[in-house]
Design an enzyme around this catalytic site. Structure first.
Site, PDB file in Angstrom:
ATOM      1  N   LYS A 202       0.855  -1.185   0.000  1.00 45.06           N
ATOM      2  CA  LYS A 202       0.000   0.000   0.000  1.00 45.06           C
ATOM      3  C   LYS A 202       0.887   1.230   0.000  1.00 45.06           C
ATOM      4  O   LYS A 202       1.755   1.381   0.876  1.00 45.06           O
ATOM      5  CB  LYS A 202      -0.904  -0.012   1.232  1.00 45.06           C
ATOM      6  CG  LYS A 202      -1.703   1.267   1.374  1.00 45.06           C
ATOM      7  CD  LYS A 202      -2.767   1.137   2.427  1.00 45.06           C
ATOM      8  CE  LYS A 202      -3.503   2.451   2.589  1.00 45.06           C
ATOM      9  NZ  LYS A 202      -4.582   2.351   3.575  1.00 45.06           N
ATOM     10  N   LYS A 262      -2.359  -1.424  -3.689  1.00 41.70           N
ATOM     11  CA  LYS A 262      -3.193  -0.227  -3.618  1.00 41.70           C
ATOM     12  C   LYS A 262      -2.326   1.007  -3.722  1.00 41.70           C
ATOM     13  O   LYS A 262      -1.301   1.050  -3.034  1.00 41.70           O
ATOM     14  CB  LYS A 262      -3.940  -0.241  -2.278  1.00 41.70           C
ATOM     15  CG  LYS A 262      -4.876   0.918  -2.070  1.00 41.70           C
ATOM     16  CD  LYS A 262      -5.471   0.817  -0.697  1.00 41.70           C
ATOM     17  CE  LYS A 262      -6.250   2.085  -0.450  1.00 41.70           C
ATOM     18  NZ  LYS A 262      -6.420   2.370   0.930  1.00 41.70           N
TER      19      LYS A 262
HETATM   20  C1  PBG Z   1      -7.301   3.621   5.619  1.00 35.13           C
HETATM   21  C2  PBG Z   1      -7.696   3.432   4.211  1.00 35.13           C
HETATM   22  C3  PBG Z   1      -7.527   4.334   3.172  1.00 35.13           C
HETATM   23  C4  PBG Z   1      -8.170   3.770   2.074  1.00 35.13           C
HETATM   24  C5  PBG Z   1      -8.658   2.530   2.459  1.00 35.13           C
HETATM   25  N1  PBG Z   1      -8.360   2.337   3.787  1.00 35.13           N
HETATM   26  C6  PBG Z   1      -6.900   5.693   3.136  1.00 35.13           C
HETATM   27  C7  PBG Z   1      -5.534   5.863   3.611  1.00 35.13           C
HETATM   28  O1  PBG Z   1      -4.801   4.912   3.883  1.00 35.13           O
HETATM   29  O2  PBG Z   1      -5.118   7.028   3.764  1.00 35.13           O
HETATM   30  C8  PBG Z   1      -8.305   4.411   0.735  1.00 35.13           C
HETATM   31  C9  PBG Z   1      -9.521   4.046  -0.021  1.00 35.13           C
HETATM   32  C10 PBG Z   1      -9.780   4.913  -1.207  1.00 35.13           C
HETATM   33  O3  PBG Z   1      -9.106   5.926  -1.463  1.00 35.13           O
HETATM   34  O4  PBG Z   1     -10.738   4.580  -1.913  1.00 35.13           O
HETATM   35  N2  PBG Z   1      -6.265   2.925   6.115  1.00 35.13           N
END
Ligand code: PBG
Length: 338
Positions: A202, A262
């Site tokens: 991520k 992601k």
């Molecule tokens: C939180 C999380 C995020 C997303 C999913 N879980 C945001 C982040 O890590 O700042 C992003 C989902 C999206 O942008 O659709 N941990």
């Protein structure tokens, strides 16, 4: 795979196999079906459905609406829904303690959805950001996100979600060691069938912008002293891919059943490398900013919305994804005749 030597032109004319729809369908290498989607969705404490302005077409659901959506997923052939909570400010604190509330919004939504459509899988984010006043995914100690204290909170959170009936825990926090801790806790509780899909690779990304509005987690780094303005000490650097393989290897070794990359489209090279290196079910998240870009361009008449949606989702399959977490799930499933 052995590749036949290419005949030279004109014996080989690649356009022969593109001349009509029937032959294009026959030689198609990848397919997209409603079974490829995990529907990402936002739930809120209030009543009814509330539109998210930066994500046209996405609405926050009440618990009752979430139950209806689970039935809709079943009817459309969408296997699973991932829920993200919009938490009232009054319930937030610096350590995100309401994340482990067994009567909290997430657990109530999970129960209602599993009651309404037990055949539909439910996935929950394991991370503290919807519940913290500062919007970080972990516990802040002197301006740092403290890894091990955060894991303790994540384990409490994951266990209440699993006990509520959540099928897949999806730790999205990027703390080191959290998958192993969650797996051990699940086993110890007799919850051995609860799956883990780790957000393994991520990245610290600008493409999560609209999500912050969707779940009401505000701007990072504002308002509090020693509050980092970004997530770069725990989420990955966009420039790295060797490190992604190490992250994935670690999560598999700790007991992840499936892994996720992601954001999605800008990171399909990572998907391909993970699939080739580990050959396990690999998913990608078409995140809020990717959704918003397509919708904004379509609403300006700059791209064809439906074609762009299906083309983007097909790209995930072509890259090797087992499936895609996407806000487009119901639209795409409907277009695909689900
Ligand atoms: C939180 C999380 C995020 C997303 C999913 N879980 C945001 C982040 O890590 O700042 C992003 C989902 C999206 O942008 O659709 N941990």
């Amino acid at each position: 795979m052995t590749r036949a030597p290419l005949a030279p032109y004109p014996a080989l004319r690649l356009r022969r196999l593109r001349q009509a729809d029937w032959i294009r369908r026959l030689v198609r290498e990848t397919t997209l079906t409603p079974a490829d989607f995990i529907w990402s969705a936002v739930v809120h404490e209030g009543e009814g459905r509330v539109p998210v302005p930066s994500m046209p077409g996405v609405e926050r659901w009440s618990v009752a609406e979430a139950a209806k959506a689970a039935k809709e997923a079943k009817a459309l052939g969408i296997p699973a829904i991932a829920i993200f909570p919009h938490i009232d400010g009054a319930r937030k604190d610096a350590s995100g303690s309401s994340a482990a509330d067994p009567d909290g919004l997430v657990c109530r939504a999970v129960k209602a959805m599993k009651d309404a459509a037990p055949e539909v899988g439910i996935m929950c984010d394991v991370a503290l950001d919807p519940f913290t006043t500062h919007g970080h995914d972990g516990v802040l100690e002197r301006g740092r996100i403290a890894n091990d204290p955060t894991i303790e909170r994540l384990v409490e959170q994951g266990l209440v979600q699993a006990r509520a009936g959540c099928d897949i825990l999806a730790p999205s926090d990027m703390m080191d060691g959290r998958v192993g801790a969650l797996r051990a806790a699940l086993e110890a509780e007799g919850l051995q069938d609860t799956m883990i899909m780790s957000y393994a690779a991520k990245y610290a990304s600008a493409f999560y912008g609209p999500y912050r509005e969707a779940i009401g987690s505000g701007k990072l780094g504002s308002g509090e002293i020693d509050n980092p303005a970004d997530k770069k000490t725990y989420q990955m650097d966009a420039a790295n891919s060797e490190e992604a393989l190490r992250e994935v290897a670690l999560d598999i070794a700790e007991g992840a059943d499936m892994v996720m990359v992601k954001p999605g489209l800008p990171y399909l090279d990572i998907v391909r490398r993970v699939v080739e290196a580990f050959a396990l079910p690999t998913f990608a998240f078409q995140v809020s900013g990717e959704y918003a870009m397509i919708m904004a361009a379509a609403q300006n008449g700059w791209i064809d919305e439906e074609r762009a949606i299906l083309e983007s989702l097909t790209a995930f399959k072509r890259a090797g994804c087992a499936g895609v977490i996407t806000y487009f799930a119901p639209r795409a499933a409907t277009m695909l005749g689900g």
